[in-house]
Write a protein that holds these residues in place. Structure first.
Motif, PDB file in Angstrom:
ATOM      1  N   ASN A   3       0.811  -1.231   0.000  1.00  0.00           N
ATOM      2  CA  ASN A   3       0.000   0.000   0.000  1.00  0.00           C
ATOM      3  C   ASN A   3       0.839   1.274   0.000  1.00  0.00           C
ATOM      4  N   ASP A   4       2.161   1.168  -0.024  1.00  0.00           N
ATOM      5  CA  ASP A   4       2.991   2.378  -0.046  1.00  0.00           C
ATOM      6  C   ASP A   4       4.237   2.126  -0.900  1.00  0.00           C
ATOM      7  N   PRO A   5       4.102   2.244  -2.224  1.00  0.00           N
ATOM      8  CA  PRO A   5       5.225   1.932  -3.122  1.00  0.00           C
ATOM      9  C   PRO A   5       6.220   3.095  -3.268  1.00  0.00           C
ATOM     10  N   HIS A  30       7.032   2.360 -10.888  1.00  0.00           N
ATOM     11  CA  HIS A  30       6.517   2.058  -9.550  1.00  0.00           C
ATOM     12  C   HIS A  30       7.180   0.774  -9.031  1.00  0.00           C
ATOM     13  N   PHE A  31       7.621   0.831  -7.796  1.00  0.00           N
ATOM     14  CA  PHE A  31       8.238  -0.335  -7.152  1.00  0.00           C
ATOM     15  C   PHE A  31       7.358  -0.743  -5.973  1.00  0.00           C
ATOM     16  N   TYR A  32       6.711  -1.890  -6.085  1.00  0.00           N
ATOM     17  CA  TYR A  32       5.757  -2.344  -5.080  1.00  0.00           C
ATOM     18  C   TYR A  32       6.336  -3.462  -4.223  1.00  0.00           C
ATOM     19  N   GLN A  33       5.978  -3.416  -2.936  1.00  0.00           N
ATOM     20  CA  GLN A  33       6.278  -4.543  -2.061  1.00  0.00           C
ATOM     21  C   GLN A  33       5.265  -5.634  -2.401  1.00  0.00           C
ATOM     22  N   SER A  34       5.734  -6.689  -3.027  1.00  0.00           N
ATOM     23  CA  SER A  34       4.809  -7.690  -3.543  1.00  0.00           C
ATOM     24  C   SER A  34       4.751  -8.937  -2.664  1.00  0.00           C
ATOM     25  N   SER A  35       5.903  -9.403  -2.232  1.00  0.00           N
ATOM     26  CA  SER A  35       5.937 -10.643  -1.442  1.00  0.00           C
ATOM     27  C   SER A  35       7.271 -10.723  -0.706  1.00  0.00           C
ATOM     28  N   ALA A  77      -2.046  -6.119   3.045  1.00  0.00           N
ATOM     29  CA  ALA A  77      -2.788  -5.471   1.954  1.00  0.00           C
ATOM     30  C   ALA A  77      -4.070  -4.801   2.454  1.00  0.00           C
ATOM     31  N   LEU A  78      -4.649  -5.324   3.544  1.00  0.00           N
ATOM     32  CA  LEU A  78      -5.906  -4.760   4.057  1.00  0.00           C
ATOM     33  C   LEU A  78      -5.693  -3.600   5.025  1.00  0.00           C
ATOM     34  N   GLN A  79      -4.422  -3.328   5.347  1.00  0.00           N
ATOM     35  CA  GLN A  79      -4.146  -2.239   6.297  1.00  0.00           C
ATOM     36  C   GLN A  79      -4.138  -0.905   5.559  1.00  0.00           C
ATOM     37  N   SER A  80      -5.324  -0.463   5.186  1.00  0.00           N
ATOM     38  CA  SER A  80      -5.437   0.778   4.422  1.00  0.00           C
ATOM     39  C   SER A  80      -6.801   1.396   4.698  1.00  0.00           C
ATOM     40  N   TYR A  88      -4.591  -0.044  -7.178  1.00  0.00           N
ATOM     41  CA  TYR A  88      -3.405   0.622  -7.744  1.00  0.00           C
ATOM     42  C   TYR A  88      -2.343   0.827  -6.670  1.00  0.00           C
ATOM     43  N   ARG A  89      -2.771   1.206  -5.472  1.00  0.00           N
ATOM     44  CA  ARG A  89      -1.805   1.440  -4.391  1.00  0.00           C
ATOM     45  C   ARG A  89      -1.220   0.132  -3.836  1.00  0.00           C
ATOM     46  N   ALA A  90      -2.049  -0.901  -3.795  1.00  0.00           N
ATOM     47  CA  ALA A  90      -1.586  -2.157  -3.172  1.00  0.00           C
ATOM     48  C   ALA A  90      -0.930  -3.104  -4.170  1.00  0.00           C
TER      49      ALA A  90
END
Lengths: 338, 272
Positions: free
Chosen positions: A166-168, A175-180, B121-124, B203-205
């Motif tokens: 939720n905070d990339p 965009h760089f996402y925390q995926s796993s 992922a649900l902490q939003s 999009y954010r997650a």
């Protein structure tokens, strides 16, 4: 046929309904068979739908041009007409954004350990993982996980950010996402061995860094651990070891013990789940793999999403259109009453 | 504690359902009043249950199927209370009340464990916006569904026997208006909450506004059905049977959306 008439034909509600129905039915099929969404039939339906929307907007503007500009008693009707144009325009922007991201964007995944770097497609900088951590609550459940990422160009750090779900990190449109996250199936940090021998009067626990050799007390012996496999399996014909999966279902590593002259005293596979078992014949020492510290990796999703500004514009316009259509008349009525 | 309150509200809704059925059969206005009182009591107990659960878990209870369905029932209960004053039809309430109880029955069959630790992922804050708006819109679509069904019953019988259930229904035109009014409230809520807020959160997650996930796709179909409803009604002036069928199809699809991730999995499979 005059261009205006073409637009009128294209904007016919019957065309819209048929396209709505086609997209709806194909989507329903797509719920169980997602391949539909990549099919040319679905793409053609979507493009025709957008064409229909464009025609609708042009015809509506053409028909309502004067009434939209003049101030008359039917303010609610004008709010609805304007809202409808804005909403339909928003849907076109949403579609355009989706197409832009699909045609010009990309998605990549990287599983990176701490200190690892990864090149970024179409860009002259690297992604580097500076840190990875897991936050647990008092019950030991995973609360969140974080990666500290740096963007490095020519050895210069351009930006650093601690990201989480939720905070990339966003840098130059990427965009760089925390995926796993996960445990590396081929590397660990260290292993704790229980080494004992009645003959040599040894009974000790020792922590050995992975792929490294350490001296064992003052006896001049050396021990090392290497060749870790998270889900160990051995080919009975070739005797070649490998990992059956990326998990740690059957963790095993090789431990080697040498005397002060470099002669091998022990050299065998050790298993975390089967502590007494090894493959050394007539060992003079016994070595057990008591525990090990896994090497964690962070899963980073890298996305180029050039359609994002269009999608934002689409969401904004469509939301404004909805407010104008459904709440505009109510607000106007309230204002009139006041 | 919240589970005890859930069962208290369950008992109240159940009692209300008995009185609603008696009202439908015996046509005594007082029975309808008593049913409404039990509905209000049920909603009050359910509100308390939701508050207690929120305090206990530290987040609004919207993270699994049990919590979502009870929230949907809460919004539907709120719509019922509003309908007492706006629609003023005891028959419509007598049909809506038992439907809310049916939602409650299905919630009672689901695991009720309160998760204090949400997956990352649900902490939003988008969880509250997206899920509560989706639940509110589906509760309003439920009202449209009930009024559409009643419309088809009323319009299907030309000369009902005086005093029977059908003759006591509001006029078909009025039921059609109720359906339209509910969809006019639900459609923007659904578009903004279920689709747009969901897309922004995705999009954010996950890095993508849209992934053709089963729940996303079936929500899109719900949106298409109600979009068709509004277009044919507002532009072509369709009324009656055809629009009632569209409204029913829309809600049935919304129900499918609700269960789609249980059957087909996908990105929305957190709370199964």
């Amino acid at each position: 046929m005059k261009p205006w008439n073409i637009f009128v034909k294209l904007s016919d509600l019957r065309v819209s309904i048929v396209l709505f129905a086609l997209i709806g039915v194909l989507s329903l099929v797509g719920v169980v068979n997602p391949g539909v969404f990549d099919s040319p039939v679905f793409a053609v339906c979507l493009y025709l739908f957008i064409l229909n929307l464009v025609a609708c907007i042009i015809v509506r503007i053409g028909r309502n041009f004067h009434s939209l500009r003049t101030i008359g008693p039917d303010a609610a009707g004008r709010a609805r007409a304007l809202g409808s144009i804005v909403l339909h325009t928003g849907v076109i922007f949403l579609f355009a954004g989706g197409v832009a991201s699909q045609k010009m964007g990309y998605i990549r995944y990287g599983s990176l350990g701490i200190g690892a770097t990864m090149p970024v497609q179409d860009r002259d900088f690297l992604l580097r993982v500076d840190d990875f951590s897991i936050d647990n609550n008092s019950k030991g459940e995973i609360k969140d996980y974080f990666s500290t990422l740096s963007i490095v160009r020519d050895s210069v750090v351009l930006v650093t950010k601690k990201i989480q779900v939720n905070d990339p990190l966003i840098f130059e449109g990427i965009h760089f996402y925390q995926s796993s996250y996960g445990k590396d199936p081929y590397v660990i940090q260290d292993a704790v061995l229980h080494i004992s021998s009645d003959l040599m009067a040894i009974d000790t626990m020792v922590s050995v860094p992975y792929d490294d050799t350490i001296a064992l007390g003052k006896r001049g012996m050396f021990v090392c651990v290497h060749d870790f496999f998270g889900d160990f399996v051995i080919d009975m014909k070739t005797r070649e070891p490998s990992s059956r999966s990326e998990t740690h279902n059957n963790p095993a590593l090789k431990a080697s013990l040498f005397d002060s002259f470099g002669s091998v005293l022990f050299d065998s596979w050790l298993f975390a789940l089967h502590k007494g078992f090894h493959m050394q014949e007539n060992p003079v020492v016994s070595i057990e793999l008591t525990s090990y510290t896994p090497q964690l990796f962070t899963g980073i999703q890298i996305r180029k999403n050039p359609g994002v500004p269009l999608v934002w514009a689409g969401i904004g316009l469509a939301s404004l259109g909805l407010v104008l259509i459904f709440y505009g008349p109510l607000l106007l009525r309230k204002k009139k009453r006041e | 504690m919240d589970i005890q309150l859930f069962w208290i509200s369950f008992a109240a809704y159940f009692t209300a359902t008995i009185f609603h059925v008696l009202f439908l059969g015996l046509n005594r206005t007082r029975l309808g009043h008593v049913a409404a009182v039990f509905m209000v009591a049920g909603l009050a107990a359910q509100t308390a249950a939701l508050i207690v659960r929120s305090v206990h878990t530290g987040h609004v209870p919207l993270t699994n199927m049990y919590e979502y369905i009870t929230m949907l029932a809460w919004f539907a209960g709120a719509a019922y209370i509003v309908s007492i004053f706006s629609i003023q039809s005891k028959i419509v309430q007598a049909i809506t009340g038992p439907v809310i109880f049916m939602l409650y029955v299905s919630a009672s069959l689901l695991p009720k464990k309160a998760e204090q630790q949400l997956v990352p992922a649900l902490q939003s804050y988008w969880l509250q916006i997206h899920v509560s708006m989706a639940a509110a819109s589906e509760a309003v679509f439920l009202v449209a569904f009930v009024s559409s069904l009643l419309y088809l019953i009323k319009a299907g019988v030309q000369q009902p026997n005086p005093g029977n259930f059908i003759s006591r229904l509001p006029e078909a035109e009025r039921l059609d208006q109720i359906t339209y009014g509910a969809i006019v409230i639900g459609y923007p809520l659904f578009t903004l909450g279920a689709l747009f807020a969901g897309a922004i959160w995705a999009y954010r997650a996950w890095g993508n506004f849209w992934s053709w996930d089963p729940k996303e796709t079936s929500s899109l179909i719900v949106w298409i059905i109600y979009s068709v409803y509004l277009h044919v009604r507002l532009i072509k002036g369709w009324r009656g049977r055809a629009t009632a069928f569209l409204s029913i199809a829309g809600f049935l699809m919304a129900l499918f959306t609700f269960f789609s991730n249980m059957i087909l999995g996908g990105l929305h499979s957190y709370g199964n």
